[in-house]
Write a protein that holds these residues in place. Structure first.
Motif, PDB file in Angstrom:
ATOM      1  N   UNK A 105       0.831  -1.194   0.000  1.00 45.71           N
ATOM      2  CA  UNK A 105       0.000   0.000   0.000  1.00 45.71           C
ATOM      3  C   UNK A 105       0.873   1.254   0.000  1.00 45.71           C
ATOM      4  N   UNK A 106       1.986   1.207   0.719  1.00 47.36           N
ATOM      5  CA  UNK A 106       2.885   2.363   0.723  1.00 47.36           C
ATOM      6  C   UNK A 106       3.433   2.625  -0.673  1.00 47.36           C
ATOM      7  N   UNK A 107       3.820   1.549  -1.374  1.00 52.30           N
ATOM      8  CA  UNK A 107       4.305   1.712  -2.751  1.00 52.30           C
ATOM      9  C   UNK A 107       3.216   2.248  -3.670  1.00 52.30           C
ATOM     10  N   UNK A 108       1.958   1.941  -3.330  1.00 49.47           N
ATOM     11  CA  UNK A 108       0.839   2.292  -4.206  1.00 49.47           C
ATOM     12  C   UNK A 108       0.238   3.665  -3.911  1.00 49.47           C
ATOM     13  N   UNK A 122      -3.221   8.170 -15.734  1.00 52.01           N
ATOM     14  CA  UNK A 122      -1.898   8.091 -15.105  1.00 52.01           C
ATOM     15  C   UNK A 122      -1.851   6.945 -14.091  1.00 52.01           C
ATOM     16  N   UNK A 123      -2.944   6.773 -13.349  1.00 52.82           N
ATOM     17  CA  UNK A 123      -3.002   5.685 -12.366  1.00 52.82           C
ATOM     18  C   UNK A 123      -2.870   4.330 -13.055  1.00 52.82           C
ATOM     19  N   UNK A 126       0.793   3.779 -14.009  1.00 52.19           N
ATOM     20  CA  UNK A 126       1.618   3.554 -12.823  1.00 52.19           C
ATOM     21  C   UNK A 126       1.346   2.177 -12.218  1.00 52.19           C
ATOM     22  N   UNK A 127       0.085   1.739 -12.239  1.00 54.25           N
ATOM     23  CA  UNK A 127      -0.246   0.415 -11.701  1.00 54.25           C
ATOM     24  C   UNK A 127       0.380  -0.687 -12.546  1.00 54.25           C
ATOM     25  N   UNK A 128       0.374  -0.508 -13.867  1.00 55.94           N
ATOM     26  CA  UNK A 128       1.035  -1.487 -14.743  1.00 55.94           C
ATOM     27  C   UNK A 128       2.517  -1.558 -14.425  1.00 55.94           C
ATOM     28  N   UNK A 129       3.136  -0.382 -14.259  1.00 54.31           N
ATOM     29  CA  UNK A 129       4.572  -0.352 -13.968  1.00 54.31           C
ATOM     30  C   UNK A 129       4.883  -1.012 -12.624  1.00 54.31           C
ATOM     31  N   UNK A 133       7.077  -4.680 -11.425  1.00 52.90           N
ATOM     32  CA  UNK A 133       8.115  -4.799 -10.403  1.00 52.90           C
ATOM     33  C   UNK A 133       7.689  -5.722  -9.270  1.00 52.90           C
ATOM     34  N   UNK A 134       6.363  -5.850  -9.084  1.00 50.66           N
ATOM     35  CA  UNK A 134       5.834  -6.698  -8.010  1.00 50.66           C
ATOM     36  C   UNK A 134       4.685  -7.535  -8.567  1.00 50.66           C
ATOM     37  N   UNK A 135       4.996  -8.507  -9.424  1.00 54.68           N
ATOM     38  CA  UNK A 135       3.932  -9.220 -10.162  1.00 54.68           C
ATOM     39  C   UNK A 135       2.993 -10.053  -9.303  1.00 54.68           C
ATOM     40  N   UNK A 136       3.375 -10.376  -8.082  1.00 55.07           N
ATOM     41  CA  UNK A 136       2.510 -11.206  -7.236  1.00 55.07           C
ATOM     42  C   UNK A 136       1.775 -10.393  -6.180  1.00 55.07           C
ATOM     43  N   UNK A 137       1.905  -9.070  -6.224  1.00 56.35           N
ATOM     44  CA  UNK A 137       1.343  -8.227  -5.166  1.00 56.35           C
ATOM     45  C   UNK A 137      -0.122  -7.920  -5.417  1.00 56.35           C
ATOM     46  N   UNK A 138      -0.819  -7.654  -4.328  1.00 59.44           N
ATOM     47  CA  UNK A 138      -2.242  -7.319  -4.380  1.00 59.44           C
ATOM     48  C   UNK A 138      -2.478  -5.918  -4.939  1.00 59.44           C
ATOM     49  N   UNK A 139      -1.768  -4.913  -4.414  1.00 56.75           N
ATOM     50  CA  UNK A 139      -2.119  -3.520  -4.708  1.00 56.75           C
ATOM     51  C   UNK A 139      -2.007  -3.141  -6.183  1.00 56.75           C
ATOM     52  N   UNK A 140      -0.969  -3.553  -6.905  1.00 59.95           N
ATOM     53  CA  UNK A 140      -0.933  -3.187  -8.327  1.00 59.95           C
ATOM     54  C   UNK A 140      -2.135  -3.733  -9.101  1.00 59.95           C
TER      55      UNK A 140
END
Length: 670
Positions: A105-108, A122-123, A126-129, A133-140
């Motif tokens: 969440x901090x990264x997001x 823009x969101x 940024x979410x794709x990017x 970098x974090x393909x298994x994460x929830x927030x992206x």
């Protein structure tokens, strides 16, 4: 015995894991670890297998893998996904110090800020990017879905991923439900909501009920959990309006406005819903309420209600008042020109010409103004001046509402292919007589419906939206292999309830829903007593009429480009030919030119085809005095005649892009 090839075993385990065979994968990874307990890749994959079923065991394996590869971001991210509370916060601090991106969440936060400030494009980027970098994460995944929802893009896939990664995060479930609803998957949306009782869940659930022909359920949901805000009251107003309850809908709309809802959009939407339900007096009362603060848009809306009722003097007075109030309001000019035959001495004509010279006109108004000018020039016999105005108007509309022929072709192929399943499903729906009048817009469907409406046994509802709503769950079930005869019967009953409400409980319902042409087989199975009347007209005349008209809310987008229109007409022809062959006893064809040249024999054949006895009133449909809520409100009040036949010849040169495209072949094979 030779030692096992650990590399080969690892590849075998990955293959099992990717195929969803988790138990087999775990057995292979355990076999490898029994030989070598320190392989970080195997520990990592074993942890991934355990994430859903045993987060504590997964955490243990992730930590073991991390000790061996402390700089591997994927391991940090996997561990982060199974941690909760203080342990998760601690890991985030450690990752920050180690300069590892977790996709937390901090990264997001920058993405969240972009969404909150309305910068969804823009969101999304940024979410794709962040997801890369974090393909298994929830927030992206979650924020990519939210951004795509805000941009009206397909959002189901990223949101399904997000919910799979964190099923307990309620906003993600709500977003996924909205995405399913937008993708016309209502059953999946309802299942995703489950028993959630938050205000947002109640709103989504109520909208789902409305969109699938269940306004009663929407009202019950909203009243059982009253929402003390503008959105809840507004949703209640629209649900009550769909039921035709004018006074109650207006009261709910007033409550919503007091709570902060925008007055004019809500009252207009409520009026439209009441019109759909057949409560015209209620719709007029709502617009009259809105007119306490008059605007040109509201005055035009009220005038168009007068036009539908044939009250042309009152309509004209209202439209002139709208033009006086806002001289640049294009829709008022367009409605005025459509309501009368224009002559050179018309007092509005110089005002139209003057406003067209202005450089500060917004695109929607300018499009409407050019449509109005084209109508006026045609009425006055200035035919060379018609297409210059039409070309500008249609170019502006095409820019505002781009058309995708390939999407229509794909949907048509899918709908016709579904007959392979539907034809074997027992038809258990209501057998009440319904007559669907369908064909291309501007092909004469209003004339046929008005002829039927003149029959004393028939209640005509105009172009009703109820079939598409009722069939939405059927299409979803067909496309996910869950269709049952009960689903079709339920759809038929939902349709019938709404149609009977609109037509006052008529014995025979006539429905001029244009979209019916593409799903005749679906409707035939849901409503075993239905007949389908297909109107065919010279496509060059139909195309000219389409090009002359402006449609609401981006409907009929193909109509704004002559080549696209030709392709769509050929697609329409291919689809109706398919249904004629599939259901020869249920589909009756009326040729517009033959009907207008010699009405009586064709009207007799029409009534016989739909099981209605002869009635002389059908020869004079213009005498019915019924409301006509289509672009043909003026023409349908004239006696049957041939004045609209072969009008395309006057513009044959300008119509060449359409005419040439009408020669194209159309293949419906999937």
């Amino acid at each position: 015995m030779a030692a096992p090839d650990l590399t080969a075993l690892y590849k075998e385990g990955l293959a099992a894991q990717q195929a969803g065979k988790t138990d087999a994968a775990l057995a292979i990874f355990d076999r490898i670890l029994s030989q070598r307990a320190d392989i970080p890749e195997v520990l990592f994959q074993r942890a991934r297998c355990l994430m859903a079923r045993d987060p504590k065991a997964a955490e243990k394996d992730f930590r073991a893998a991390l000790r061996r590869k402390p700089k591997e971001a994927a391991i940090w991210q996997g561990l982060h996904s199974v941690l909760r509370g203080g342990a998760r916060v601690k890991l985030e601090k450690e990752a920050f110090r180690a300069k590892i991106t977790l996709g937390s969440e901090a990264d997001a936060r920058p993405i969240l800020q972009a969404l909150k400030s309305g910068r969804a494009d823009q969101a999304e980027m940024a979410a794709v990017a962040l997801g890369k970098r974090a393909p298994a994460a929830f927030w992206p995944a979650y924020l990519l879905g939210e951004a795509r929802l805000a941009l009206s893009k397909p959002a189901v896939a990223p949101l399904e991923t997000a919910v799979a990664r964190d099923p307990d995060y309620v906003p993600a479930r709500l977003a996924l439900a909205r995405a399913y609803a937008g993708a016309q998957r209502p059953a999946q949306a309802e299942a995703t909501l489950g028993d959630l009782a938050t205000p947002e869940a109640t709103l989504i659930r109520a909208r789902l009920f409305r969109d699938t022909g269940r306004p009663e359920a929407a009202v019950e949901a909203l009243q059982s959990r009253p929402l003390k805000d503008a959105r809840g009251a507004a949703e209640l107003a629209l649900s009550l309006a769909q039921l035709g309850k004018g006074d109650a809908a207006l009261d709910a709309a007033r409550d919503a406005i007091k709570a902060g809802a925008a007055t004019e959009p809500l009252l207009r939407a409520t009026a439209f819903a009441l019109e759909e339900a057949g409560n015209i007096a209620g719709a007029e009362a709502v617009i009259d309420e809105a007119l306490k603060t008059p605007t040109a848009t509201l005055m035009t809306h009220r005038a168009q209600l007068h036009q539908s009722a044939g009250e042309f003097a009152a309509a004209e007075a209202g439209l002139i008042a709208a033009i006086d109030a806002t001289p640049t309001h294009g829709e008022a000019y367009r409605a005025y020109m459509n309501g009368r035959k224009i002559t050179e001495d018309d007092p509005i004509l110089p005002r139209l010409d003057a406003v067209l010279e202005r450089a500060d006109i917004k695109a929607p108004d300018r499009a409407a103004l050019h449509f109005a000018a084209a109508k006026a020039r045609g009425d006055m016999g200035q035919h060379d001046a018609v297409f210059p105005h039409l070309d500008v108007a249609n170019r502006l509309m095409g820019k505002a509402y781009p058309y995708n022929f390939e999407a229509d072709l794909a949907e048509a192929r899918l709908l016709t292919a579904e007959w392979n399943t539907l034809k074997d499903v027992p038809a258990q729906g209501p057998v009440d007589p319904v007559i669907f009048v369908t064909g291309l817009p501007r092909s004469g469907t209003t004339l046929i419906e008005t002829i039927l409406a003149a029959h004393p046994d028939v209640g005509a509802g105009g172009e009703m939206p109820f079939l598409s709503r009722a069939l939405m769950p059927v299409l979803e079930a067909l496309r996910h292999d869950t269709l049952s005869p009960d689903a079709l019967a339920t759809a038929g009953q939902r349709y019938l309830s709404a149609a009977q409400r609109r037509t006052g409980g008529a014995r025979v319902i006539a429905d001029k829903a244009i979209a019916t042409f593409s799903r005749i087989g679906h409707a035939a199975r849901a409503l075993p007593g239905a007949h389908f009347v297909l109107v065919k007209r010279d496509p060059r005349d139909t195309g000219l009429s389409l090009y002359r008209n402006m449609f609401p809310e981006g409907l009929h987008r193909y109509a704004y480009d002559l080549q696209a229109m030709g392709k769509y007409i050929r697609l329409h022809d291919a689809v109706v030919e398919f249904w004629q062959k599939a259901l020869p006893d249920r589909v009756h064809v009326v040729e517009y030119e033959a009907l207008t040249a010699e009405p009586e024999p064709h009207i007799r054949a029409l009534l016989e085809a739909v099981d209605l006895p002869w009635n002389d009133a059908c020869l004079a449909p213009e005498a019915t005095g019924r409301r006509i809520q289509t672009l043909s409100f003026a023409q349908a009040r004239q006696p049957i005649g041939t004045t609209a036949v072969a009008g395309w010849r006057r513009h044959a040169e300008e119509l060449q892009p359409l005419i040439a495209t009408l020669e194209a072949d159309m293949d419906l094979t999937l």
